[in-house]
Design a protein around this motif. Structure first.
Motif, PDB file in Angstrom:
ATOM      1  N   ASN A 105    -146.186  46.342  14.319  1.00  0.00           N
ATOM      2  CA  ASN A 105    -147.415  47.141  14.265  1.00  0.00           C
ATOM      3  C   ASN A 105    -147.403  48.134  13.107  1.00  0.00           C
ATOM      4  OD1 ASN A 105    -148.674  45.886  16.402  1.00  0.00           O
ATOM      5  ND2 ASN A 105    -148.127  47.457  17.894  1.00  0.00           N
ATOM      6  N   GLY A 106    -146.896  47.690  11.960  1.00  0.00           N
ATOM      7  CA  GLY A 106    -146.875  48.537  10.773  1.00  0.00           C
ATOM      8  C   GLY A 106    -145.699  49.491  10.695  1.00  0.00           C
ATOM      9  N   THR A 107    -144.854  49.523  11.713  1.00  0.00           N
ATOM     10  CA  THR A 107    -143.687  50.400  11.713  1.00  0.00           C
ATOM     11  C   THR A 107    -142.479  49.629  11.213  1.00  0.00           C
ATOM     12  OG1 THR A 107    -144.542  51.669  13.579  1.00  0.00           O
ATOM     13  CG2 THR A 107    -142.183  51.844  13.140  1.00  0.00           C
ATOM     14  N   VAL A 125    -131.004  49.369  16.187  1.00  0.00           N
ATOM     15  CA  VAL A 125    -132.326  49.399  15.565  1.00  0.00           C
ATOM     16  C   VAL A 125    -132.581  50.830  15.101  1.00  0.00           C
ATOM     17  CG1 VAL A 125    -134.802  49.057  15.915  1.00  0.00           C
ATOM     18  CG2 VAL A 125    -133.163  47.602  17.125  1.00  0.00           C
ATOM     19  N   THR A 126    -132.894  50.972  13.814  1.00  0.00           N
ATOM     20  CA  THR A 126    -133.208  52.291  13.261  1.00  0.00           C
ATOM     21  C   THR A 126    -134.654  52.298  12.816  1.00  0.00           C
ATOM     22  OG1 THR A 126    -130.921  52.546  12.530  1.00  0.00           O
ATOM     23  CG2 THR A 126    -132.543  54.012  11.539  1.00  0.00           C
ATOM     24  N   MET A 127    -135.386  53.289  13.310  1.00  0.00           N
ATOM     25  CA  MET A 127    -136.793  53.448  12.956  1.00  0.00           C
ATOM     26  C   MET A 127    -136.930  54.755  12.167  1.00  0.00           C
ATOM     27  SD  MET A 127    -138.641  52.086  16.457  1.00  0.00           S
ATOM     28  CE  MET A 127    -138.355  53.601  17.304  1.00  0.00           C
ATOM     29  N   PRO A 128    -136.790  54.687  10.828  1.00  0.00           N
ATOM     30  CA  PRO A 128    -136.818  55.912  10.022  1.00  0.00           C
ATOM     31  C   PRO A 128    -138.093  56.731  10.187  1.00  0.00           C
ATOM     32  CG  PRO A 128    -136.179  54.021   8.686  1.00  0.00           C
ATOM     33  CD  PRO A 128    -136.622  53.501  10.016  1.00  0.00           C
ATOM     34  N   LYS A 132    -135.521  57.715  14.882  1.00  0.00           N
ATOM     35  CA  LYS A 132    -134.904  57.247  16.129  1.00  0.00           C
ATOM     36  C   LYS A 132    -133.975  56.073  15.839  1.00  0.00           C
ATOM     37  CE  LYS A 132    -137.677  59.622  18.968  1.00  0.00           C
ATOM     38  NZ  LYS A 132    -137.264  60.696  19.782  1.00  0.00           N
ATOM     39  N   THR A 133    -132.896  56.026  16.600  1.00  0.00           N
ATOM     40  CA  THR A 133    -132.008  54.872  16.595  1.00  0.00           C
ATOM     41  C   THR A 133    -131.865  54.391  18.027  1.00  0.00           C
ATOM     42  OG1 THR A 133    -130.794  55.646  14.668  1.00  0.00           O
ATOM     43  CG2 THR A 133    -129.685  54.020  16.050  1.00  0.00           C
TER      44      THR A 133
END
Length: 163
Positions: A105-107, A125-128, A132-133
């Motif tokens: 979704n664009g992230t 999983v890293t979401m800069p 969040k990791t």
């Protein structure tokens, strides 16, 4: 339907099948016990807390019927996730120990799968964009798989059965 349209559909299906063979035909792997097709059982623990820790407090936390298919092709593994009830599909190709990139979704996010033992697969999983990791740990015990989700100090679990 005209014959040209049907022929085009057959060609597209054949090309897709060559690119990603059906994991349902791949037998249980004794070296990597997490390989196979898994379906959620509906059992879960602390998932609402996990979603809040991700910053999604209003998210519906029921466990939609989800399947995970994991298979090996050459030196690469594949992880196909489907939750038809919420119209979600994802196919990730990976090598153990190597970082990969994807988006939802664009992230944008990065991921890395590692194997701790033949029964345990870990996905970091890293979401800069969200700072969040998430650590997902898959543990197989016979024909049951328990997926443990960790973000910060919050731990949640979901259960799956081998198909």
């Amino acid at each position: 339907m005209n014959a040209a349209f049907i022929f085009a559909l057959v060609i597209i299906a054949a090309v897709s099948a060559e690119d990603h063979p059906s994991p349902a035909t791949i037998a249980k792997d004794n070296e990597h016990l997490w390989i196979g097709k898994w379906k959620s059982t509906g059992r879960q623990e602390h998932f609402e807390d996990f979603m809040k820790a991700l910053g999604l407090p209003n998210h519906d936390v029921h466990d939609p019927a989800t399947t995970h298919e994991l298979w090996k092709e050459g030196d690469k593994f594949h992880h196909k996730i489907a939750a038809p009830e919420v119209n979600y599909k994802k196919h990730i190709c990976f090598k153990l120990g190597e970082e990969g990139k994807s988006s939802y979704n664009g992230t944008e996010f990065t991921f890395k799968y590692t194997e701790q033992a033949s029964t345990d697969l870990t996905m970091d999983v890293t979401m800069p964009g969200y700072n969040k990791t998430i650590v997902d740990i898959w543990h197989v015990d016979g024909d049951e798989l328990v997926k443990t989700f960790k973000v910060a100090q919050v731990v949640a679990k979901r259960w799956y059965q081998r198909l």
